[in-house]
Design a protein around this motif. Structure first.
Motif, short mmCIF file in Angstrom:
data_model
loop_
_atom_site.label_atom_id
_atom_site.label_comp_id
_atom_site.label_asym_id
_atom_site.label_seq_id
_atom_site.Cartn_x
_atom_site.Cartn_y
_atom_site.Cartn_z
N UNK A 1 0.83 -1.21 0.00
CA UNK A 1 0.00 0.00 0.00
C UNK A 1 0.86 1.26 0.00
N UNK A 2 1.94 1.23 0.76
CA UNK A 2 2.83 2.39 0.81
C UNK A 2 3.49 2.65 -0.55
N UNK A 3 3.78 1.60 -1.28
CA UNK A 3 4.40 1.78 -2.59
C UNK A 3 3.50 2.61 -3.51
N UNK A 4 2.19 2.47 -3.36
CA UNK A 4 1.26 3.28 -4.13
C UNK A 4 1.21 4.71 -3.61
N UNK A 5 1.20 4.84 -2.31
CA UNK A 5 1.11 6.18 -1.71
C UNK A 5 2.39 6.98 -1.92
N UNK A 6 3.52 6.33 -1.82
CA UNK A 6 4.80 7.02 -1.82
C UNK A 6 5.43 7.10 -3.21
#
Length: 202
Positions: free
Chosen positions: A196-201
């Motif tokens: 999920x963080x890979x999408x956000x960041x």
């Protein structure tokens, strides 16, 4: 398939993370929180004009942590516990939005989120003081526990760690809160959180 209306760089991140933890297939429907939410077709989905929104078959939900409780319910235990721990899960979801999030948002807006000219140092300091008081409660809760409810990771951890993502990623001082700091890292470096963080960041 879950349809999550929003963008990863918003509260929709929490729902994307929950879907990853639950192993639920999802699609992100991009909605810009500054412009698209004003459109009549979006207001028909969420009259509040905010993201995220979840559409799951005939069910439409707004409010990110309510969405997460629904997603966890589809997976069941251990992500959404039963019995007394179910009640504790609800308690921590409400605590996250009533106690932790207002303070975290006040600090974040006036420290990193807004352009420098729009930041108010006094509000940043007030947010930091308020957040530190709430995190002291969490520090005590985590005494002898790896996760909020004492056993394994649950949606209670996902919800609260999701709310505290901005202070964590933006290095809110936690030297005197070692349990909170370790717990946040433990949660936000889980494989599902990293996806999920890979999408956000990005």
């Amino acid at each position: 398939m879950l349809r999550i209306h929003g963008i990863p760089r918003s509260r929709a991140f929490r729902c994307i993370w929950a879907a990853e933890e639950a192993g639920q297939a999802y699609e992100i429907i991009p909605v810009d929180h500054r412009t698209d939410v004003r459109a009549p077709e979006f207001r028909a989905v969420n009259p509040n004009g905010k993201i995220p929104v979840l559409v799951d078959g005939d069910l439409t939900l707004f409010e990110s942590l309510a969405i997460n409780l629904h997603i966890a319910g589809k997976a069941g235990a251990p992500l959404l516990p039963r019995g007394d721990d179910h009640a504790r899960t609800l308690q921590w979801a409400l605590w996250a939005v009533t106690e932790a999030e207002p303070q975290a948002t006040l600090w974040s807006y006036n420290t990193v989120s807004r352009p420098p000219a729009e930041r108010d140092p006094a509000l940043a300091a007030a947010g930091a003081e308020g957040l530190r008081a709430r995190l002291a409660v969490l520090e005590a809760q985590l005494d002898g526990r790896d996760f909020l409810l004492g056993g394994g990771f649950t949606i209670a951890d996902c919800n609260l760690a999701g709310v505290l993502y901005s202070p964590w990623i933006n290095k809110f001082p936690m030297d005197d809160l070692p349990r909170v700091a370790a717990w946040l890292t433990r949660c936000l470096e889980r494989p599902a959180a990293l996806r999920a963080r890979a999408l956000r960041e990005a």
